[in-house]
Design a protein around this motif. Structure first.
Motif, PDB file in Angstrom:
ATOM      1  N   CYS A  97       0.825  -1.204   0.000  1.00  0.00           N
ATOM      2  CA  CYS A  97       0.000   0.000   0.000  1.00  0.00           C
ATOM      3  C   CYS A  97       0.860   1.255   0.000  1.00  0.00           C
ATOM      4  N   ILE A  98       1.839   1.301   0.876  1.00  0.00           N
ATOM      5  CA  ILE A  98       2.602   2.545   1.001  1.00  0.00           C
ATOM      6  C   ILE A  98       3.516   2.770  -0.193  1.00  0.00           C
ATOM      7  N   ARG A  99       3.994   1.708  -0.812  1.00  0.00           N
ATOM      8  CA  ARG A  99       4.768   1.879  -2.047  1.00  0.00           C
ATOM      9  C   ARG A  99       3.876   2.470  -3.149  1.00  0.00           C
ATOM     10  N   ARG A 100       2.651   1.926  -3.282  1.00  0.00           N
ATOM     11  CA  ARG A 100       1.701   2.414  -4.281  1.00  0.00           C
ATOM     12  C   ARG A 100       1.337   3.876  -4.023  1.00  0.00           C
ATOM     13  N   GLU A 101       0.988   4.179  -2.772  1.00  0.00           N
ATOM     14  CA  GLU A 101       0.591   5.549  -2.428  1.00  0.00           C
ATOM     15  C   GLU A 101       1.739   6.535  -2.638  1.00  0.00           C
ATOM     16  N   THR A 102       2.948   6.117  -2.317  1.00  0.00           N
ATOM     17  CA  THR A 102       4.113   6.990  -2.505  1.00  0.00           C
ATOM     18  C   THR A 102       4.260   7.367  -3.974  1.00  0.00           C
ATOM     19  N   GLU A 103       4.147   6.383  -4.850  1.00  0.00           N
ATOM     20  CA  GLU A 103       4.276   6.660  -6.279  1.00  0.00           C
ATOM     21  C   GLU A 103       3.126   7.536  -6.779  1.00  0.00           C
ATOM     22  N   GLU A 104       1.890   7.226  -6.377  1.00  0.00           N
ATOM     23  CA  GLU A 104       0.729   8.004  -6.821  1.00  0.00           C
ATOM     24  C   GLU A 104       0.794   9.442  -6.332  1.00  0.00           C
ATOM     25  N   GLU A 105       1.121   9.634  -5.047  1.00  0.00           N
ATOM     26  CA  GLU A 105       1.053  10.972  -4.457  1.00  0.00           C
ATOM     27  C   GLU A 105       2.305  11.807  -4.702  1.00  0.00           C
ATOM     28  N   THR A 106       3.486  11.187  -4.604  1.00  0.00           N
ATOM     29  CA  THR A 106       4.726  11.971  -4.678  1.00  0.00           C
ATOM     30  C   THR A 106       5.480  11.802  -5.988  1.00  0.00           C
ATOM     31  N   GLY A 107       5.212  10.725  -6.725  1.00  0.00           N
ATOM     32  CA  GLY A 107       5.944  10.467  -7.957  1.00  0.00           C
ATOM     33  C   GLY A 107       7.243   9.708  -7.751  1.00  0.00           C
ATOM     34  N   TYR A 108       7.569   9.366  -6.505  1.00  0.00           N
ATOM     35  CA  TYR A 108       8.798   8.613  -6.218  1.00  0.00           C
ATOM     36  C   TYR A 108       8.489   7.118  -6.183  1.00  0.00           C
ATOM     37  N   LYS A 109       9.303   6.337  -6.896  1.00  0.00           N
ATOM     38  CA  LYS A 109       9.162   4.880  -6.884  1.00  0.00           C
ATOM     39  C   LYS A 109      10.203   4.333  -5.911  1.00  0.00           C
ATOM     40  N   ILE A 110       9.724   3.852  -4.777  1.00  0.00           N
ATOM     41  CA  ILE A 110      10.624   3.330  -3.750  1.00  0.00           C
ATOM     42  C   ILE A 110      10.426   1.829  -3.636  1.00  0.00           C
ATOM     43  N   SER A 111      11.475   1.157  -3.234  1.00  0.00           N
ATOM     44  CA  SER A 111      11.344  -0.289  -3.047  1.00  0.00           C
ATOM     45  C   SER A 111      11.576  -0.670  -1.597  1.00  0.00           C
ATOM     46  N   LYS A 112      12.545  -0.050  -0.959  1.00  0.00           N
ATOM     47  CA  LYS A 112      12.880  -0.405   0.425  1.00  0.00           C
ATOM     48  C   LYS A 112      12.178   0.553   1.394  1.00  0.00           C
ATOM     49  N   VAL A 113      11.303  -0.006   2.229  1.00  0.00           N
ATOM     50  CA  VAL A 113      10.627   0.786   3.254  1.00  0.00           C
ATOM     51  C   VAL A 113      10.924   0.156   4.610  1.00  0.00           C
ATOM     52  N   GLU A 114      10.938   0.991   5.643  1.00  0.00           N
ATOM     53  CA  GLU A 114      11.165   0.505   7.008  1.00  0.00           C
ATOM     54  C   GLU A 114       9.942   0.817   7.859  1.00  0.00           C
ATOM     55  N   LYS A 115       9.296  -0.234   8.360  1.00  0.00           N
ATOM     56  CA  LYS A 115       8.158  -0.023   9.250  1.00  0.00           C
ATOM     57  C   LYS A 115       8.688   0.313  10.633  1.00  0.00           C
ATOM     58  N   ILE A 116       8.160   1.395  11.223  1.00  0.00           N
ATOM     59  CA  ILE A 116       8.680   1.826  12.517  1.00  0.00           C
ATOM     60  C   ILE A 116       7.693   1.594  13.664  1.00  0.00           C
ATOM     61  N   PHE A 117       6.394   1.638  13.409  1.00  0.00           N
ATOM     62  CA  PHE A 117       5.401   1.320  14.438  1.00  0.00           C
ATOM     63  C   PHE A 117       4.002   1.377  13.846  1.00  0.00           C
ATOM     64  N   GLU A 118       3.014   1.031  14.660  1.00  0.00           N
ATOM     65  CA  GLU A 118       1.592   1.153  14.332  1.00  0.00           C
ATOM     66  C   GLU A 118       0.938   1.984  15.425  1.00  0.00           C
ATOM     67  N   ALA A 119      -0.133   2.692  15.073  1.00  0.00           N
ATOM     68  CA  ALA A 119      -0.830   3.487  16.086  1.00  0.00           C
ATOM     69  C   ALA A 119      -2.301   3.653  15.715  1.00  0.00           C
ATOM     70  N   TYR A 120      -3.156   3.626  16.745  1.00  0.00           N
ATOM     71  CA  TYR A 120      -4.544   4.062  16.582  1.00  0.00           C
ATOM     72  C   TYR A 120      -4.501   5.580  16.619  1.00  0.00           C
ATOM     73  N   MET A 121      -5.049   6.224  15.593  1.00  0.00           N
ATOM     74  CA  MET A 121      -4.916   7.675  15.508  1.00  0.00           C
ATOM     75  C   MET A 121      -5.986   8.441  16.274  1.00  0.00           C
ATOM     76  N   SER A 122      -7.154   7.878  16.419  1.00  0.00           N
ATOM     77  CA  SER A 122      -8.226   8.535  17.163  1.00  0.00           C
ATOM     78  C   SER A 122      -9.096   7.456  17.791  1.00  0.00           C
ATOM     79  N   PRO A 123      -8.562   6.734  18.807  1.00  0.00           N
ATOM     80  CA  PRO A 123      -9.213   5.523  19.315  1.00  0.00           C
ATOM     81  C   PRO A 123     -10.562   5.744  19.992  1.00  0.00           C
ATOM     82  N   GLY A 124     -10.923   6.967  20.265  1.00  0.00           N
ATOM     83  CA  GLY A 124     -12.223   7.222  20.874  1.00  0.00           C
ATOM     84  C   GLY A 124     -13.372   7.171  19.884  1.00  0.00           C
TER      85      GLY A 124
END
Length: 193
Positions: A97-124
């Motif tokens: 998903c993030i590779r696809r979104e990066t290319e669509e939104e920014t125009g950069y084609k990236i292959s290596k990504v580093e996952k750093i964490f997950e978070a609930y953004m508005s858990p209420g």
């Protein structure tokens, strides 16, 4: 997966126009062991992923600027937000998903990504879990202008900013997006830039 301290009694769909808004009636165990019935609304828009692209050689980051109606309704004069690239997972895993979104939104084609964490953004109120990534970029990775997809109504401006300028934009209120602030602060805390 049910917890013995929470019992779902009823789920009602209030809206499924854009995403799904549910009203859930449930019983929850209190400290004294008794149960209390409560009702809450939860907005299910799916899970997402976000990424901050950074260039160690020149100390820059790639961000986007786009109109966000909820911010406009809540006092953002022009509704424009400066953000890290992000998107909904749809049926993809977070990395694809993030590779696809990066290319669509920014125009950069990236292959290596580093996952750093997950978070609930508005858990209420929102069910979404956001998967956070970082990745290095270089000018050679730029394959299109980016800007998002027309059929999704996206009109995204791609910004290349110095890391220091981006941090200053948090301080002066020009960056108010939580995921973007978290990603910029992560780079600062880990001394990546």
């Amino acid at each position: 997966m049910q917890d013995s301290n929470v019992q779902i009694e009823k789920t009602e769909i209030l809206s499924d126009n854009w995403y799904v808004l549910k009203k859930v009636t449930f019983n929850i165990r209190k400290k004294d062991g008794s149960f209390e019935q409560q009702s809450r609304e939860a907005y299910d828009r799916g899970n997402g992923a976000t990424i901050l692209l950074y260039d160690k050689n020149n100390g820059n980051v790639i961000l986007t600027r786009q109109f966000r109606l909820p911010t406009f309704i809540n006092g953002n004069d022009n509704g424009m937000m400066i953000e890290a690239c992000a998107g909904l997972l749809d049926n993809d895993n977070p990395e694809d998903c993030i590779r696809r979104e990066t290319e669509e939104e920014t125009g950069y084609k990236i292959s290596k990504v580093e996952k750093i964490f997950e978070a609930y953004m508005s858990p209420g109120s929102v069910t979404e879990i956001l998967h956070f990534f970082i990745a290095e970029y270089s000018r050679e990775m730029k394959i299109t202008d980016g800007g998002g997809l027309d059929d999704e109504g996206e009109n995204i401006e791609v910004l290349e900013l110095s890391f220091d300028e981006a941090l200053q934009m948090i301080d002066n209120g020009n960056i108010k997006d939580a995921k973007t602030i978290m990603l910029l602060q992560y780079l600062r805390l880990k001394n990546i830039l």
